[in-house]
Design a protein around this motif. Structure first.
Motif, mmCIF file in Angstrom:
data_model
loop_
_atom_site.group_PDB
_atom_site.id
_atom_site.type_symbol
_atom_site.label_atom_id
_atom_site.label_comp_id
_atom_site.label_asym_id
_atom_site.label_seq_id
_atom_site.Cartn_x
_atom_site.Cartn_y
_atom_site.Cartn_z
ATOM 1 N N ARG A 89 -23.081 16.081 -2.923
ATOM 2 C CA ARG A 89 -24.205 16.966 -2.589
ATOM 3 C C ARG A 89 -23.813 17.760 -1.341
ATOM 4 N NH1 ARG A 89 -30.380 15.158 -2.714
ATOM 5 N NH2 ARG A 89 -30.051 15.831 -4.874
ATOM 6 N N THR A 90 -23.777 19.080 -1.495
ATOM 7 C CA THR A 90 -23.285 19.962 -0.439
ATOM 8 C C THR A 90 -24.298 21.063 -0.177
ATOM 9 O OG1 THR A 90 -20.994 19.519 -1.114
ATOM 10 C CG2 THR A 90 -21.374 21.478 0.236
ATOM 11 N N VAL A 91 -24.540 21.323 1.105
ATOM 12 C CA VAL A 91 -25.462 22.384 1.515
ATOM 13 C C VAL A 91 -24.688 23.444 2.287
ATOM 14 C CG1 VAL A 91 -27.521 22.984 2.852
ATOM 15 C CG2 VAL A 91 -27.404 20.783 1.650
ATOM 16 N N VAL A 92 -24.778 24.682 1.840
ATOM 17 C CA VAL A 92 -24.233 25.818 2.574
ATOM 18 C C VAL A 92 -25.392 26.498 3.302
ATOM 19 C CG1 VAL A 92 -23.173 28.101 2.346
ATOM 20 C CG2 VAL A 92 -22.286 26.172 1.019
ATOM 21 N N VAL A 93 -25.241 26.672 4.603
ATOM 22 C CA VAL A 93 -26.300 27.287 5.397
ATOM 23 C C VAL A 93 -26.103 28.797 5.401
ATOM 24 C CG1 VAL A 93 -27.363 27.461 7.682
ATOM 25 C CG2 VAL A 93 -26.556 25.232 6.827
ATOM 26 N N SER A 94 -27.089 29.503 4.852
ATOM 27 C CA SER A 94 -27.094 30.963 4.855
ATOM 28 C C SER A 94 -27.887 31.421 6.066
ATOM 29 C CB SER A 94 -27.719 31.502 3.561
ATOM 30 O OG SER A 94 -27.701 32.906 3.533
ATOM 31 N N THR A 95 -27.209 32.080 7.001
ATOM 32 C CA THR A 95 -27.805 32.298 8.316
ATOM 33 C C THR A 95 -28.620 33.581 8.448
ATOM 34 O OG1 THR A 95 -25.686 33.219 9.019
ATOM 35 C CG2 THR A 95 -26.121 30.903 9.546
ATOM 36 N N GLN A 151 -35.686 16.546 4.970
ATOM 37 C CA GLN A 151 -37.056 16.501 4.443
ATOM 38 C C GLN A 151 -37.096 17.014 3.005
ATOM 39 O OE1 GLN A 151 -39.553 18.649 7.149
ATOM 40 N NE2 GLN A 151 -41.404 17.541 6.581
ATOM 41 N N GLN A 152 -36.376 18.100 2.741
ATOM 42 C CA GLN A 152 -36.392 18.702 1.410
ATOM 43 C C GLN A 152 -35.647 17.860 0.383
ATOM 44 O OE1 GLN A 152 -35.004 22.450 3.121
ATOM 45 N NE2 GLN A 152 -36.753 23.523 2.259
ATOM 46 N N PHE A 153 -34.773 16.987 0.841
ATOM 47 C CA PHE A 153 -34.100 16.045 -0.049
ATOM 48 C C PHE A 153 -34.784 14.677 -0.038
ATOM 49 C CE2 PHE A 153 -29.994 18.618 0.475
ATOM 50 C CZ PHE A 153 -30.080 19.147 -0.804
ATOM 51 N N ASP A 154 -36.054 14.647 0.337
ATOM 52 C CA ASP A 154 -36.821 13.402 0.394
ATOM 53 C C ASP A 154 -36.124 12.385 1.290
ATOM 54 O OD1 ASP A 154 -39.053 11.875 -0.142
ATOM 55 O OD2 ASP A 154 -38.205 10.985 -1.959
ATOM 56 N N TRP A 155 -35.574 12.884 2.409
ATOM 57 C CA TRP A 155 -34.949 12.075 3.448
ATOM 58 C C TRP A 155 -33.692 11.345 2.962
ATOM 59 C CZ3 TRP A 155 -36.692 13.735 7.887
ATOM 60 C CH2 TRP A 155 -37.995 14.249 7.957
ATOM 61 N N GLN A 156 -33.006 11.962 1.998
ATOM 62 C CA GLN A 156 -31.709 11.458 1.543
ATOM 63 C C GLN A 156 -30.630 12.438 2.002
ATOM 64 O OE1 GLN A 156 -31.351 8.427 -0.073
ATOM 65 N NE2 GLN A 156 -33.543 8.313 0.408
ATOM 66 N N PRO A 157 -29.763 12.064 2.939
ATOM 67 C CA PRO A 157 -28.808 13.027 3.502
ATOM 68 C C PRO A 157 -27.781 13.495 2.475
ATOM 69 C CG PRO A 157 -28.993 11.056 4.889
ATOM 70 C CD PRO A 157 -29.673 10.744 3.594
ATOM 71 N N PRO A 158 -27.407 14.774 2.502
ATOM 72 C CA PRO A 158 -26.308 15.248 1.669
ATOM 73 C C PRO A 158 -24.983 14.747 2.223
ATOM 74 C CG PRO A 158 -27.039 16.995 3.131
ATOM 75 C CD PRO A 158 -27.982 15.839 3.337
ATOM 76 N N GLU A 159 -23.926 14.915 1.447
ATOM 77 C CA GLU A 159 -22.599 14.515 1.932
ATOM 78 C C GLU A 159 -22.026 15.536 2.915
ATOM 79 O OE1 GLU A 159 -23.570 11.695 -0.608
ATOM 80 O OE2 GLU A 159 -23.433 13.743 -1.381
ATOM 81 N N TRP A 160 -22.284 16.830 2.650
ATOM 82 C CA TRP A 160 -21.673 17.894 3.439
ATOM 83 C C TRP A 160 -22.695 18.967 3.783
ATOM 84 C CZ3 TRP A 160 -16.556 17.484 4.815
ATOM 85 C CH2 TRP A 160 -15.765 16.595 4.080
ATOM 86 N N VAL A 161 -22.560 19.548 4.976
ATOM 87 C CA VAL A 161 -23.309 20.737 5.363
ATOM 88 C C VAL A 161 -22.314 21.712 5.991
ATOM 89 C CG1 VAL A 161 -25.126 21.706 6.832
ATOM 90 C CG2 VAL A 161 -25.469 19.489 5.719
#
Length: 523
Positions: A463-469, A317-327
């Motif tokens: 485009r990479t997202v690191v999840v900070s838990t 949603q925050q990327f306007d429904w464009q998936p990142p390459e990595w999470v």
């Protein structure tokens, strides 16, 4: 799950001008959206409308939600099924049953009626979810309950226990990415910016809401219990306190931070400090909940994963429904890596996106059973006794959700990496030096990113997202020890201790001139 008769029945009870069913919704449809919440006694569902009368000042937001309820039948449902069951399996359970394992002893999963959800196309769901962001309407101001139809569709709004969790910051880590990784599209999903300071709130709002519903149905539930390395107990105790439900917490003695320990105590939980590790606490709580009317809140209970999967939907949603390459997700008990996969996969199956990201599960080297399993080519899994790690919330050697994690990683061509204590603490310090204030677990995830960048697996432009838990404020002692260089056998290369100087103008000027002379001028 068969749904056509129920769904068609629900359509006949709706005003076609108010709620038409179309594959491509018109503007009028987007103003009148389904909110699938059945009441316990009449199975009705409210409908949001675009124009509402002014709120009466004596009303709460719950009162307003009741006023705008519809009598339409709820077309959406969910149930427990055995995890990864064969297609011909007939085993299933109502979410109102108190059950944690399948008949064979395996894990359970929450299965949604996908046929009913598919009556609305991807554009419809995207617009519906987007329309609820930032609102105070009960319960849709929550990042979890804004996806209610995909989470716990049959619960009544009055039973929901929410702190409007979720909707957490997605931070562009511009300086960190450029300075340390030569990346220009690195993001950190700050799930720790939440009610109790960790992503566990996302799942606990769902679980405690369902317990609230069960208690109102006079089911034998006196309290809710969990084994915890810190964050789970904080979330459980807060949500139970909000609902007036007793909470019981099993904590491993002397293995969590004081900031984590004080949260359940402050929220009135009954806390047992037990001379064992997390795995020992988990064994005990499972035995206790089989004998006493205490509802099990650990991620063995698949309800929590329904809330946690909404973080994945939020990222899209925050990327306007464009998936990142990595999470990249830190992993301990391993429910979260599956939850992220499930959230992404539901979005793909329901037409919101056309692909899903590749997932990376990052483990501390001192508690790395999944990493060892991955490196062996997914051969026989071997639990381990976890050693002490600064990433205490993932100090787990026998993860409950191992089967879920392996399935998720195989389905998305995922990767598992590890981080030594020095690597994760250095990564945390490097991130903090660029304006973040992260937890050690996020340091584990950033270490995985460092390694995958060095190996060329993740490209500079991916485009990479690191999840900070969790929030860094829960782990200040580890930061103090690092910057004081008080950690044995650790160089603490990026420490930044205070400089002691006399209360003398000349001495202060000398120190400042030396410091300023070492700084590079930036345009």
């Amino acid at each position: 799950m068969a749904s056509s008769s129920l769904f068609n029945a629900s359509l006949s009870s709706l005003n076609p001008n108010q709620h038409p069913i179309r594959r491509h919704p018109s503007p009028s449809l987007l103003r009148h959206r389904p909110v699938a919440v059945s009441c316990a006694d009449n199975n009705t569902t409210p409908i949001e409308t675009s124009v509402k009368p002014p709120r009466r000042t004596e009303n709460t937001i719950r009162d307003d939600a009741r006023l705008h309820r519809s009598t339409a039948v709820n077309p959406f449902s969910a149930r427990y099924v055995p995890f990864n069951a064969p297609p011909n399996s007939a085993e299933h359970y109502s979410l109102d049953e108190i059950v944690y394992r399948s008949r064979s002893g395996g894990l359970l999963d929450v299965e949604h009626d996908m046929d009913a959800l598919k009556h609305f196309d991807g554009a419809y769901w995207r617009d519906l979810f987007d329309s609820r962001v930032g609102k105070s309407t009960w319960p849709y101001g929550s990042g979890v309950w804004s996806k209610k139809e995909w989470v716990l569709p049959e619960i009544d709004d009055d039973d929901i226990v929410s702190a409007f969790e979720g909707n957490s910051n997605l931070f562009w880590a511009e300086r960190f990415g450029k300075q340390f990784l030569e990346m220009n599209d690195l993001w950190v999903k700050h799930c720790g910016i939440s009610h109790t300071g960790s992503f566990k709130d996302l799942g606990m709002t769902v679980l405690v809401s369902q317990v609230n519903r069960l208690r109102k149905m006079n089911r034998p539930v006196v309290g809710v219990g969990c084994a915890s390395t810190g964050d789970t107990s904080a979330a459980l105790s807060a949500y139970c306190a909000a609902a007036g439900i007793p909470s019981i917490v099993f904590l491993p003695a002397n293995k969590i931070s004081m900031a984590q320990l004080v949260q359940p105590i402050a929220n009135g939980a009954f806390v047992l400090s037990i001379d064992t590790d997390f795995d020992g606490c988990m064994k005990l709580i499972r035995e206790v909940t089989s004998e006493l009317p205490i509802y099990l809140a650990n991620s063995l209970n698949s309800l929590r994963l329904e809330g946690q999967k909404t973080a994945a939907i939020e990222i899209l949603q925050q990327f306007d429904w464009q998936p990142p390459e990595w999470v990249i997700v830190p992993g301990g008990n391993l429910g979260n890596i599956y939850a992220f996969y499930k959230g992404f996969k539901m979005c793909q199956e329901l037409g919101l996106v056309d692909r899903i990201p590749r997932l990376v599960c990052a483990q501390a080297a001192n508690a790395n059973p999944l990493y060892l399993h991955y490196k062996s080519g997914w051969k026989d899994f071997k639990p381990m006794t976890a050693s002490t790690t600064f990433a205490s919330a993932i100090q787990i050697g026998d993860p409950v959700s191992i089967d879920r994690a392996v399935y998720a990683l195989k389905q998305c061509d995922g990767i598992v990496e590890e981080a030594t204590e020095e690597e994760l603490m250095d990564a945390m310090a490097q991130a903090d030096s660029t304006g973040m204030f992260i937890c050690p677990h996020t340091g584990v995830a950033l270490t995985a990113l460092f390694k995958l960048r060095k190996q060329g697996v993740i490209a500079p432009t991916d485009r990479t997202v690191v999840v900070s838990t969790a929030h860094g404020l829960k782990f200040t002692q580890s930061k103090v020890d690092y910057h004081s260089k008080a950690i044995p056998d650790m160089a603490c290369r990026f420490s930044n201790p205070p400089v002691e100087v006399k209360a003398d103008f000349g001495a202060v000027m000398d120190v400042l001139k030396s410091y300023l002379g070492s700084q590079k001028l930036r345009p």
